[in-house]
Structure formats: C-alpha cells, structure tokens
Motif scaffolding. Sequence first.
Motif, PDB file in Angstrom:
ATOM      1  N   TYR A  20      55.810  18.112  50.521  1.00 45.70           N
ATOM      2  CA  TYR A  20      54.412  18.460  50.269  1.00 45.70           C
ATOM      3  C   TYR A  20      53.752  17.434  49.335  1.00 45.70           C
ATOM      4  CZ  TYR A  20      54.455  22.891  52.751  1.00 45.70           C
ATOM      5  OH  TYR A  20      54.502  23.845  53.751  1.00 45.70           O
ATOM      6  N   LEU A  23      52.727  14.508  51.368  1.00 49.97           N
ATOM      7  CA  LEU A  23      51.527  14.779  52.173  1.00 49.97           C
ATOM      8  C   LEU A  23      50.256  14.332  51.466  1.00 49.97           C
ATOM      9  CD1 LEU A  23      52.029  18.334  53.743  1.00 49.97           C
ATOM     10  CD2 LEU A  23      51.825  16.175  54.976  1.00 49.97           C
ATOM     11  N   VAL A  69      45.905  15.457  52.607  1.00 45.86           N
ATOM     12  CA  VAL A  69      46.721  16.386  53.398  1.00 45.86           C
ATOM     13  C   VAL A  69      46.020  16.687  54.728  1.00 45.86           C
ATOM     14  CG1 VAL A  69      47.680  18.713  53.523  1.00 45.86           C
ATOM     15  CG2 VAL A  69      47.826  17.417  51.380  1.00 45.86           C
ATOM     16  N   VAL A  95      57.281  19.484  57.682  1.00 43.86           N
ATOM     17  CA  VAL A  95      56.217  20.419  57.298  1.00 43.86           C
ATOM     18  C   VAL A  95      55.424  20.781  58.545  1.00 43.86           C
ATOM     19  CG1 VAL A  95      54.112  20.768  55.929  1.00 43.86           C
ATOM     20  CG2 VAL A  95      56.012  19.441  54.980  1.00 43.86           C
ATOM     21  N   HIS A  99      51.056  25.139  57.822  1.00 41.19           N
ATOM     22  CA  HIS A  99      51.427  25.261  56.412  1.00 41.19           C
ATOM     23  C   HIS A  99      50.737  24.177  55.586  1.00 41.19           C
ATOM     24  CE1 HIS A  99      55.437  27.330  57.759  1.00 41.19           C
ATOM     25  NE2 HIS A  99      54.382  28.123  57.868  1.00 41.19           N
ATOM     26  N   ALA A 100      50.633  22.982  56.152  1.00 43.48           N
ATOM     27  CA  ALA A 100      49.941  21.891  55.471  1.00 43.48           C
ATOM     28  C   ALA A 100      48.462  22.224  55.294  1.00 43.48           C
ATOM     29  CB  ALA A 100      50.105  20.588  56.251  1.00 43.48           C
ATOM     30  N   PHE A 103      48.030  24.554  52.466  1.00 41.34           N
ATOM     31  CA  PHE A 103      48.219  23.765  51.247  1.00 41.34           C
ATOM     32  C   PHE A 103      46.950  22.989  50.901  1.00 41.34           C
ATOM     33  CE2 PHE A 103      50.222  19.758  49.367  1.00 41.34           C
ATOM     34  CZ  PHE A 103      50.357  20.303  48.106  1.00 41.34           C
TER      35      PHE A 103
END
Length: 322
Positions: A20, A23, A69, A95, A99-100, A103
């Motif tokens: 993450y 990202l 991201v 990932v 979900h990204a 985030f």
Amino acid sequence: MIGTDVVYRNENFLQVIKSYYQLTKPRIIPLLLITTAASMWIASNGEVNSFKLFITLLGGTFAAASAQVMNCIYDRDIDYEMLRTRTRPIPSGRVRSRHALIFAFILGFLSFSLFVAYINLLSGLLAMSGIVFYMLVYTHFLKRNSSQNIVIGGAAGSIPPLVGWAAVTGDLSWAPWILFTIIFLWTPPHFWALALMLKDDYAQVDVPMMPVVEGEESTVHQIWLYTLLVIPCTFLLIYSTETLGFLYGMSALILGVMFAQKTWLLKQNPLDKSLARSLFKFSILYLMLLCAAMVVDSLPITHKVITILGNNLNIFANYIWP
C-alpha cells in the motif's frame, strides 16, 4: 484492463503495508511538499507556524498519495503490459483494485478533514482540486490522447504552492500564482527528459508522450523553449511582487544558467539518453535548491544580514570614493 491471469496473493502484514505504501509512489511526494513549504515560508515572511506547517504538509502528503493511488488503479492495464511496471502492487496481484480505491478515498478524506479542521477551507479545496485535475484532466483525458499531456497536466503538480500560501494567508495573491507558473513551466523539461529515457516503454503501450509522437529532436527543442521561459519567470518574485530579494535572485541566476547549460547540451545531442538522465536529475535538484533559496531569503535574519552588508558596502564605497 488486467486479465484474469493475475493471481492475487496473500501476504503477511508487513508486506501488505509495504504494498500500500508503494501504491502512493512515495518518491514523487517530497518534491511537492518542498514547493508547499517554500510557499508557506514566503507567505509568512520567514516565520511560519510549526503546527500549521506540519498539518499542511501532512494533509498535502495524504492528498498527493490519494492521487497517486488512483493513478495506479486507472493505469493498471498499461502497468501490466510493461515489464518495468508489472511488479507494481496492482498488476502484480498484491493489491486488489477495489481495495486500493477504498485506500485512496480514505487518504483523500483524511487530507480534506485535516485542512478544514486545522487550517482553512480554501487550502482543503485546493488540495482536492489537485486530485481531481490530476485524475480527470491529466490521467483520463490527456495522458493517452495527447502529446501535450504533461504540459496541461502539469497544472496538477503546480497546485501545492497555492495550498501552502492559502494555508498561511487564507487567500491567494499574485506571488503564489507566480510560484504556480514557475512549476508549471518547469514540468515539461523535467518530465520530457524522463520521457526521452523511457520512450520505448511509452511506445509499447501506445501512450503518446512527446518523444514517441514527435521524436527526440522536436522534444528537446520544446524542452529548450520551456527552459527559456521558466528561468526569467523565477525573477518575477523579485521584480514584479518584490516578494524576495538579493539572495534568492543570485541563486535563481546561478541555477538558471546551470539549467540552461544542461538543456543546451541535450539540444546538441537529442539522442543521448545519458544527457537526458542528467537533465532529469538536475531538474529535481534545480527546483529543490530554488525553493531552499526562497526559504532562506524569506528569513528575518537574512534580511538583517543583507542590510548590514549593504550599509558596510556603502560606507566602504564612500571611503574609497568620497
């Protein structure tokens, strides 16, 4: 978009955190924060509030990270096709896109909340406008459709000084817009130097970067023109708004000459990727040192030292030539 051949892998907690973190493209963010900080120092006449500085830089970090991201999500198809980027968190399956996206929204929400709660609404709106412009205008409309993508899209990376200025003053005067213009004009030489190095990668995924569409010679000519524009623009902070003074002016002159020399060498050898790499690296150093000069020039102690030196020089001159 990415095909079904991507296998999503389970990782331990530290590996997930690292994915993450990657990202957010963390190497890009510090340069944005440097321009934000420089703007805040100028706006506060060298006496910036440390808490306000911390919150603004933290909010700016979250905003920039959110935009990066989202960019990773949008570009996951071309990232998967290029060997250089296939190991990034989304195309490598570390990932999931949804979900990204969550985030990215969390980062954006944190950024806006920090600005509104501790700074002011204008700075928060400017930070959010940077995300929207970067994703909607640059990434969606321009990046894959126009060789001028980075020229217009560069406005997104020019917004941090506006955020910093608004965080201190609550409004926008001419000075932050000059800072905006400096970074806007600096972006094409900086990014096209990188594009010259990565021309084959962009051509592989049909991204119409200037070197791919127009060729190296045309690209280098454009780099030269933008360099000739950005250098005199840096002096507007002295002669137009009188925001900065002698120390910054000398720094801008020396750095500008070095920038022009680097660009001129590349102009004479447009196919030399080592010169393109050298220009790309120097362009980063150029902006960092220019911002550092802005900060030092804005400090009260700098004004006192220059005043004392100026008075001593006048005394010495009167002694020599009475």
